[in-house]
Write an enzyme that holds these catalytic residues in place. Structure first.
Site, mmCIF file in Angstrom:
data_model
loop_
_atom_site.group_PDB
_atom_site.id
_atom_site.type_symbol
_atom_site.label_atom_id
_atom_site.label_comp_id
_atom_site.label_asym_id
_atom_site.label_seq_id
_atom_site.Cartn_x
_atom_site.Cartn_y
_atom_site.Cartn_z
ATOM 1 N N SER A 103 0.850 -1.199 0.000
ATOM 2 C CA SER A 103 0.000 0.000 0.000
ATOM 3 C C SER A 103 0.880 1.241 0.000
ATOM 4 C CB SER A 103 -0.938 -0.036 1.210
ATOM 5 O OG SER A 103 -1.904 0.975 1.108
ATOM 6 N N ASN A 104 0.357 2.382 0.391
ATOM 7 C CA ASN A 104 1.156 3.612 0.418
ATOM 8 C C ASN A 104 0.684 4.510 1.557
ATOM 9 O OD1 ASN A 104 -0.983 5.489 -0.636
ATOM 10 N ND2 ASN A 104 -0.878 4.013 -2.320
ATOM 11 N N HIS A 105 1.292 5.668 1.681
ATOM 12 C CA HIS A 105 1.068 6.508 2.865
ATOM 13 C C HIS A 105 -0.163 7.401 2.785
ATOM 14 C CE1 HIS A 105 4.733 5.412 4.851
ATOM 15 N NE2 HIS A 105 5.464 5.760 3.814
#
Ligand code: C5P
Length: 408
Positions: free
Chosen positions: A219-221
């Site tokens: 995923s990402n931030h």
């Protein structure tokens, strides 16, 4: 008269505020709060819990609000009924300040054992709470869960401040200052013009989650804050908004229809489906560009050597909507770390965006998680660089541009 003109200019002028006071030591600040609301031109009526009377007298509050205080369901002297329904109908906003952990818990579960709570259950106006309690009570999972429940139901929360508490401890739990609460209510009651009435818009927001196995993911931030602010702003201006959301911890903005998805593929399907009926879309989500080519059905066990995960490209949602858009609106986001403007311009063409909101990770205060953003709008006519603003303010500027697009 100077004070008259101040009151007229205030968003609170002529507005009816029902001030609910509960039994917290911070109730002493309710006197100042009431004064500030009155000075800003609001009409104020006060409802108190029985315990609140121990912290601040009804006489003080009646004098400041210029209205009798309501505590009981009826007046014991003459039997006159204090109707919680008509109180709720009277108010433009029900402000509960201070709100104790006890009252928040009762609000979250629907307990209605005093006038303040019955009024909450029957109120149709916006409800604002300003929590006030000891730091451990505030941090307790039960209180936090209750606040989330209330936020999901549309109750607006004025976050408590950090500082010295009546207990002598220091931490988060101190009621926000009366001037901050007054400003919060004023902003809430500022009527947005319904300039986007009749428009149906999609907003994608948050991060996607790409499963590797039943336990892990890529995923990402992205926190989703920017997209949620945009969805809320567009809805406040009258648009019918579908928010296609990756996983976030945020409450759905009032008036927004939310569709929860996890992976880029799910977001693609939901966004493409909704776009058929839409007048436009704002692509704010941080969508994974790659996803594991195979998802293991069982947890991948660790071995001694390296592990390789083969990734395949995901489908580009924005590009697909760009291909289908015709004369409809499409707004894109670009988060770049280098050659920002050149990358954004090529994206504008490739995905057929009407404009791009560029943020660079090089700017302090821009990007993930925070509450501020520093963006540049890029369209075929040129660039417009905005200063560092709150995400809410950036959302308003984006909505201004969207309004202009529909006026053309
Ligand atoms: O090409 P890039 O991913 O940088 O483009 C960013 C823009 O495209 C954003 O508006 C993002 O929401 C959108 N996008 C998308 N689907 C993808 C990848 C990006 O809608 N698979």
């Amino acid at each position: 008269m100077a004070s008259g003109s101040v009151a007229e200019a205030s968003p609170l002028a002529g507005r009816r505020i029902l001030l609910g006071i509960t039994g917290s030591i911070a109730a002493y600040k309710a006197a100042v709060l009431c004064r500030l609301l009155k000075t800003a031109g609001a009409e104020v009526r006060v409802v108190m819990t029985p315990l609140a009377k121990q912290f601040i007298t009804p006489l003080t509050m009646a004098t400041l609000s210029k209205n009798p205080i309501l505590v009981e369901f009826f007046n014991p002297e003459n039997g006159a009924w204090n109707s919680h329904v008509s109180l709720g109908e009277w108010a433009d906003c029900y402000l509960i300040a201070p709100a104790t952990a006890n009252t928040l818990a009762k609000m979250a579960t629907g307990i209605a054992d005093n006038l303040l709570l019955t009024t909450y259950l029957s109120a149709r106006c916006p409800v604002v709470v300003a929590p006030a309690m000891d730091l451990d009570m505030y941090a307790h999972a039960a209180t936090q869960q209750n606040l989330r429940t209330l936020a999901e139901r549309g109750v607006r929360i004025v976050e408590p401040a950090e500082g010295e508490l009546a207990s002598g401890l220091t931490g988060k739990g101190r009621m926000a200052e009366p001037d901050a609460i007054t400003a919060f209510v004023g902003e809430l009651l500022t009527e947005k013009k319904k300039t986007l009435c009749g428009k149906r818009l999609i907003v994608t927001a948050g991060a996607t989650i790409e499963s590797i196995d039943p336990v892990r993911f890529i995923s990402n931030h992205s926190s989703g804050k920017m997209g949620y602010a945009i969805a809320g702003e567009l809805a406040a201006r009258g648009a019918a908004v579908t928010l296609v959301s990756g996983r976030t911890a945020l409450a759905t903005p009032p008036g927004v229809e939310r569709v929860d998805v996890l992976s880029a593929d799910e977001m693609y399907d939901a966004a493409v489906r909704a776009f058929d009926e839409a007048d436009g879309a704002v692509m704010c989500a941080a969508v994974a560009d790659y996803t594991p080519a195979e998802v293991s059905a069982t947890k991948i066990k660790k071995g001694d050597g390296e592990l390789f995960i083969r990734l395949r490209r995901t489908r580009d949602i924005a590009a697909e909507l760009g291909a289908r858009k015709g004369g409809r609106l499409l707004v894109g986001f670009a988060l770049e770390t280098h050659d920002e403007e050149a990358h954004a311009e090529s994206k504008l063409e490739r995905k057929k965006f009407d404009f791009i909101v560029l943020n660079s990770l090089r700017d302090a205060g821009a990007g993930f998680r925070g509450d501020t953003n520093k963006v540049t709008f890029i369209d075929r006519a040129g660039h417009e660089e905005l200063p560092l603003l709150s995400k809410r303010e950036v959302a308003a500027r984006i909505a201004d541009r969207i309004e202009r697009f529909f006026r053309q």
